[in-house]
Design an enzyme around this catalytic site. Structure first.
Site, short mmCIF file in Angstrom:
data_model
loop_
_atom_site.label_atom_id
_atom_site.label_comp_id
_atom_site.label_asym_id
_atom_site.label_seq_id
_atom_site.Cartn_x
_atom_site.Cartn_y
_atom_site.Cartn_z
N CYS A 161 55.17 42.00 11.00
CA CYS A 161 55.36 43.12 10.07
C CYS A 161 56.60 43.95 10.42
O CYS A 161 56.91 44.16 11.58
CB CYS A 161 54.15 44.04 10.10
SG CYS A 161 52.62 43.20 9.78
N ARG B 43 62.13 39.38 10.56
CA ARG B 43 60.92 39.35 11.37
C ARG B 43 59.87 38.39 10.80
O ARG B 43 58.94 38.03 11.48
CB ARG B 43 60.32 40.76 11.47
CG ARG B 43 61.22 41.73 12.19
CD ARG B 43 60.70 43.16 12.06
NE ARG B 43 59.48 43.38 12.82
CZ ARG B 43 59.44 43.77 14.09
NH1 ARG B 43 60.56 43.97 14.74
NH2 ARG B 43 58.30 43.96 14.70
N TRP C 39 53.03 40.45 7.58
CA TRP C 39 52.76 39.07 7.98
C TRP C 39 51.25 39.01 8.18
O TRP C 39 50.71 39.62 9.10
CB TRP C 39 53.53 38.77 9.27
CG TRP C 39 53.54 37.34 9.66
CD1 TRP C 39 54.31 36.34 9.12
CD2 TRP C 39 52.79 36.72 10.70
NE1 TRP C 39 54.06 35.16 9.77
CE2 TRP C 39 53.14 35.35 10.73
CE3 TRP C 39 51.84 37.18 11.62
CZ2 TRP C 39 52.59 34.45 11.63
CZ3 TRP C 39 51.29 36.28 12.51
CH2 TRP C 39 51.67 34.93 12.51
N ASN D 251 51.47 47.77 11.70
CA ASN D 251 51.81 46.51 12.36
C ASN D 251 50.85 46.35 13.53
O ASN D 251 50.64 47.30 14.28
CB ASN D 251 53.25 46.54 12.86
CG ASN D 251 53.63 45.28 13.62
OD1 ASN D 251 53.04 44.23 13.41
ND2 ASN D 251 54.62 45.39 14.49
N GLY D 252 50.28 45.15 13.71
CA GLY D 252 49.38 44.92 14.84
C GLY D 252 47.99 44.56 14.34
O GLY D 252 47.81 44.18 13.18
N GLU E 282 63.30 21.61 23.85
CA GLU E 282 63.91 22.58 22.94
C GLU E 282 64.51 21.87 21.72
O GLU E 282 64.40 22.37 20.59
CB GLU E 282 64.98 23.39 23.70
CG GLU E 282 65.84 24.32 22.85
CD GLU E 282 65.08 25.44 22.15
OE1 GLU E 282 63.86 25.55 22.32
OE2 GLU E 282 65.73 26.20 21.40
N LYS F 121 63.35 22.78 17.90
CA LYS F 121 64.28 23.22 16.85
C LYS F 121 64.06 22.38 15.59
O LYS F 121 64.04 22.91 14.48
CB LYS F 121 65.74 23.07 17.30
CG LYS F 121 66.24 24.08 18.30
CD LYS F 121 66.53 25.47 17.74
CE LYS F 121 65.38 26.40 17.85
NZ LYS F 121 65.01 27.00 19.07
N GLU G 93 60.66 23.23 13.88
CA GLU G 93 60.48 24.54 13.24
C GLU G 93 61.37 24.74 12.02
O GLU G 93 60.96 25.41 11.09
CB GLU G 93 60.61 25.70 14.23
CG GLU G 93 61.96 25.96 14.80
CD GLU G 93 61.97 27.16 15.75
OE1 GLU G 93 61.19 28.10 15.58
OE2 GLU G 93 62.81 27.15 16.66
N HIS H 207 54.91 5.62 31.01
CA HIS H 207 53.48 5.92 31.22
C HIS H 207 52.76 6.11 29.89
O HIS H 207 51.63 6.61 29.88
CB HIS H 207 53.34 7.16 32.11
CG HIS H 207 53.95 6.98 33.46
ND1 HIS H 207 53.40 6.18 34.44
CD2 HIS H 207 55.11 7.44 33.99
CE1 HIS H 207 54.16 6.18 35.52
NE2 HIS H 207 55.22 6.94 35.26
N LYS I 246 59.69 35.88 13.33
CA LYS I 246 60.65 36.02 14.42
C LYS I 246 59.99 36.66 15.63
O LYS I 246 60.25 36.30 16.76
CB LYS I 246 61.83 36.87 13.93
CG LYS I 246 62.91 37.10 14.99
CD LYS I 246 63.59 35.81 15.36
CE LYS I 246 64.72 35.99 16.37
NZ LYS I 246 65.09 34.69 16.97
C1 AGP Z 1 62.21 29.79 18.93
O1 AGP Z 1 63.05 29.11 18.08
C2 AGP Z 1 60.96 30.23 18.37
N1 AGP Z 1 61.08 30.81 17.10
C3 AGP Z 1 59.91 30.80 19.31
O2 AGP Z 1 59.48 29.71 20.09
C4 AGP Z 1 60.26 31.98 20.24
O3 AGP Z 1 61.18 31.57 21.20
C5 AGP Z 1 58.97 32.50 20.89
O4 AGP Z 1 58.10 32.94 19.88
C6 AGP Z 1 59.21 33.61 21.89
O5 AGP Z 1 59.80 34.73 21.28
P1 AGP Z 1 60.42 35.88 22.16
O6 AGP Z 1 61.58 35.28 22.92
O7 AGP Z 1 60.85 36.93 21.21
O8 AGP Z 1 59.35 36.34 23.11
#
Ligand code: AGP
Length: 619
Positions: free
Chosen positions: A2, A30, A78, A105-106, A488, A492, A495, A511, A614
């Protein structure tokens, strides 16, 4: 997650609505699934809210114009409790007369019993949200003395969980009241106008003067100033600061997507994170570390807590810190940390890594670590955010605002900061560790140029990505620090391109996962430099041969001059030479560019992928 904006100005015109809508647009990054606003005008409250993108709200306001106002709140939601519908969108009204509006928010963890009590008292609820309970509570308390600040103070005493709340009341024009517990809220100070926001992006178009709020505080803004009290009702001081970046830093700057802009900003992110860390004698200086040196010297183990991309930065950090400082390091997903009964004492340093500084899983892990007596240090990109405030020490990354949901420049900055910390701990140990730290530091300062070199060579990677738009599965392999980079690369792609992707430690292949290899299966392999100890290079070259023999299409990321990979590679993507431990800063870049261009070729929303936020401020 949010986004929250509040505004009060001295003139009753369209400005309040414009400021709040602009703020919501800046907070879009966000992640959200509905949006709404509330305005106080002429003793009445006007609200509009819509499921979906901000555009839906904009259109609704065009269809049903809102009155001129000096006082407004706005929200991007959200969904957590109750689906993303018009009714569940914020603001929620409170009171029998519906004259109070509240955004949140929360998560209010005890909303069920609170709601039951309110229903028993005859209160009618319209939505399925936990937020409406807070709106009704504040409205009920307002009736006692018609003081919005005191009403908020009495209401929050009933709430458990994490929340930022903002409220306005039709009978209190020129006043917005906010409260925060374990959820972000900052104040923006203008001239004859003041602002509230989930972060400074909400008001950066209007002011760079900001005030940081602490936990369990209530703030009241009027056009002429602001007041802060604690949840105990006592006045309290809040720290004012200047935001060092401007609105243009949070805009696309001519690029099609934030993600592309942020990938290209990576040389700066690394360079800026190193800035000011070295004194004229070439020694590392960490001003923000408030843990005394003797405490750090006494550290016998380190646990890194983080989520997603930040946890992969933590895995890179483990290899580097263990090698340079010879301190055992464990990496724990923050959301698992508490539940594995962690072995932590006062000689444990718990390092959290978070771009946003608001990730609830990471925040809770930090709090738990402190309860257990550990020293806590936060590597964070967002000044004034919650995790650094809850930690004993902070090492800020200087990547600038990261807007795209997929983390890129923050990742490189996190790895850089982790290197700095590892070298600092090595320096504290002295002797050969300190000498090695000086050599590595010199090389680290040259890494931004090497990152730029990788970026300059990305033409072929973009072509490969475009050809592969129909691909249904991609595998990523790496060993040593190449392993977290493989993870990573896979994250990427998952997501932003919605493609099934897996990262493996290359040695693990035999394995089990090698059974996945069939003719044409694309596999990225991150190859360590030929001078990596323990013949690691040769072992990875063997791994490439094994999968090639089974028909895999091998996309090999290898150092300049590494000719041994050539016979087994369908494509070779070159990166400059570096020390083995610094290589992740280079090898991850082609994987980011690949994901970006494949997702773009598929016509997807790269910056705001589906289902993701985000800043993940719920557990
Ligand atoms: C990364 O591309 C992601 N969107 C996600 O994994 C992110 O890194 C994770 O949610 C942690 O967020 P932060 O670094 O704000 O704590």
């Amino acid at each position: 997650m949010c986004g929250i904006v509040g505004y009060v100005g001295s003139h009753v015109d369209g400005a309040a609505l414009d400021v709040v809508m602009e703020g919501l647009a800046r907070l879009e990054y966000r992640g959200y699934d509905s949006a709404g606003v509330a305005l106080v005008a002429d003793g009445t409250l006007a609200t509009e809210k819509r499921a979906g993108k901000l555009e839906n709200l904009r259109q609704a306001i065009i269809d049903h114009p809102l009155p001129p106002s000096s006082t407004a709140i706005g929200h991007t939601r959200w969904a957590t409790h109750g689906g993303p519908t018009d009714t569940n969108a914020h603001p929620h009204r409170g009171g029998a007369d519906g004259k109070l509006a509240l955004i949140h928010n929360g998560i209010i963890e005890n909303f069920h019993p609170l709601k039951e009590r309110l229903v028993a008292d005859g209160v009618k609820f319209l939505s399925e949200t936990d937020t409406e309970v807070a709106a009704q509570l504040v409205a009920r308390e307002y009736e006692a003395d018609r003081d919005l600040t005191q009403a908020m103070l009495r209401a929050v005493a009933h709430l458990e969980g994490a929340f930022t709340l903002l409220a306005v009341h039709a009978d209190s024009p020129g006043v917005v009241v906010g409260a925060r517990r374990n959820s972000p809220l900052v104040v923006g100070l203008g001239d004859g106008e003041n602002f509230l926001g989930s972060d400074v992006a909400a008001f950066i178009g209007h002011t760079r003067h900001a005030v940081e709020l602490g936990q369990d505080q209530i703030v009241t803004i009027t056009p002429d100033g602001y007041d802060v009290i604690g949840f105990d009702g006592e006045p309290t001081e809040a720290r004012a600061y200047e935001v060092t970046w401007d609105a243009s830093a949070a805009e696309k700057g001519g690029f099609d997507t934030f993600m592309e802009k942020e990938i290209l900003e990576q040389p700066h992110a690394v360079a800026d994170t190193l800035l000011g860390r070295v004194d004229p004698a070439g020694r590392l200086v960490l001003d923000e570390v408030r843990i005394p040196e003797e405490r750090l010297r006494a550290v016998t183990r380190i646990t890194i807590v983080a989520c997603g991309t930040a946890s992969y930065a933590g895995m890179v950090a483990k290899y580097a810190i263990e090698h340079w400082a010879r301190i055992p390091v464990e990496v724990s997903l923050a959301h698992e940390f508490r539940y594995c009964d962690p072995i932590v004492d006062e000689n444990t340093l718990v390092i959290s890594i978070s771009q946003s500084g608001e990730t609830m899983d990471t925040l809770m892990a930090v709090k738990h670590a402190r309860e257990l007596g550990a020293q806590t240090l936060s590597i964070c990109n967002t000044h004034g955010s919650t995790i650094p405030r809850e930690s004993d020490a902070v090492l800020y990354t200087h990547a600038g605002p990261e807007v795209a949901v997929a983390s890129t420049k923050a990742f490189l900055a996190q790895i850089t900061a982790a290197y700095v910390l590892g070298l600092y701990l090595a320096q504290l140990k002295g002797g050969s560790h300190a000498e090695q730290a000086t050599t590595i530091l010199a090389e680290l300062r040259g890494m931004p140029d090497k990152v730029q070199t990788v970026l300059d060579r990305m033409g072929r990677v973009k072509e490969i990505a475009r050809f592969m738009a129909d691909t249904r599965s991609v595998l990523f392999l790496g060993r040593h620090v190449g392993y977290p980079i493989a993870l990573e690369g896979a994250l990427k792609l998952k997501e932003i391109a919605y493609i099934h992707a897996e990262g493996f430690a290359a040695g693990e292949l035999k394995h089990g996962p090698i059974a996945l290899i069939e003719p044409g299966q694309p596999v990225f392999i991150v190859v360590p430099g030929p001078d990596t100890p323990h013949d690691l290079h040769k072992k990875v070259v063997s791994n490439i041969q094994e999968i090639r023999a089974r028909g895999a299409r091998t996309l090999v990321i290898a150092e300049d001059g590494d000719e041994e990979v050539v016979p087994y590679a369908d494509e070779v993507i070159r990166v400059p030479h570096s020390s083995p431990l610094l290589q992740p800063l280079l090898t991850v870049v082609p994987l980011q560019v690949f994901a970006l261009h494949l997702a773009t070729a598929k016509g997807l929303d790269v910056d705001q992928p589906r289902n993701l936020a985000k800043s993940v401020t719920v557990e």
